[in-house]
Design a protein around this motif. Structure first.
Motif, PDB file in Angstrom:
ATOM      1  N   LEU A   1       0.851  -1.193   0.000  1.00  0.00           N
ATOM      2  CA  LEU A   1       0.000   0.000   0.000  1.00  0.00           C
ATOM      3  C   LEU A   1       0.881   1.234   0.000  1.00  0.00           C
TER       4      LEU A   1
ATOM      5  N   THR B   1      -3.571   0.794  -9.195  1.00  0.00           N
ATOM      6  CA  THR B   1      -3.977  -0.246  -8.255  1.00  0.00           C
ATOM      7  C   THR B   1      -4.419  -1.498  -8.999  1.00  0.00           C
TER       8      THR B   1
ATOM      9  N   GLN C   1      -0.206  -7.760  -4.784  1.00  0.00           N
ATOM     10  CA  GLN C   1      -1.174  -6.669  -4.777  1.00  0.00           C
ATOM     11  C   GLN C   1      -0.484  -5.324  -4.619  1.00  0.00           C
TER      12      GLN C   1
ATOM     13  N   THR D   1      -1.642  -1.389  -4.109  1.00  0.00           N
ATOM     14  CA  THR D   1      -2.764  -0.494  -3.829  1.00  0.00           C
ATOM     15  C   THR D   1      -2.233   0.915  -3.644  1.00  0.00           C
TER      16      THR D   1
ATOM     17  N   SER E   1      -3.303   4.674  -2.743  1.00  0.00           N
ATOM     18  CA  SER E   1      -4.367   5.483  -2.146  1.00  0.00           C
ATOM     19  C   SER E   1      -4.264   6.923  -2.614  1.00  0.00           C
TER      20      SER E   1
END
Length: 119
Positions: A10, A90, A114, A116, A118
């Motif tokens: 993230l 993402t 993954q 991601t 933001s």
């Protein structure tokens, strides 16, 4: 042919991540390695590819100037350095191998990692 992707996580918009694709020596020597991604509800798309002989690197237009693919043959690893990340980056990112070069058939896939971003 085994490929193992890692390095996702993230990150805030504008940040950076470096993905790694660990391969075997054989794969590193003879296969082009590509990075692909798939966002929820969307088709998988190619992101970048590097040929087996480092003859060329190729990028989709939306990541040109932000992403860099590279290969370290000493450790049989292909990297995808992602800078200036955007929320639209993402996705689950996969690395894959193709015997016929970046235009060939990517028949060997690693598990996804993954990413991601933001806003």
């Amino acid at each position: 042919v085994q490929l193992q992707a890692s390095g996702g996580g993230l990150v805030q918009s504008g940040g950076s991540l470096r993905l790694s694709c660990a391969t075997s020596r054989f794969t590193s020597d003879y296969y082009a390695i590509g990075w692909f991604r798939q966002a929820p509800g969307k088709e998988r798309e190619g992101v970048a590819c590097i040929s087996s002989g480092d003859v060329g690197a190729y990028y989709r237009d939306s990541v040109k100037g932000r992403f860099t693919i590279s290969r370290d043959n000493a450790v049989n690893t292909v990297y995808l350095l992602m800078n200036s990340l955007k929320p639209e980056d993402t996705a689950v990112y996969y690395c894959a191998g193709a015997i016929g070069g970046c235009g060939g058939d990517f028949g060997y896939w690693g598990q996804g990692t993954q990413v991601t971003v933001s806003s």
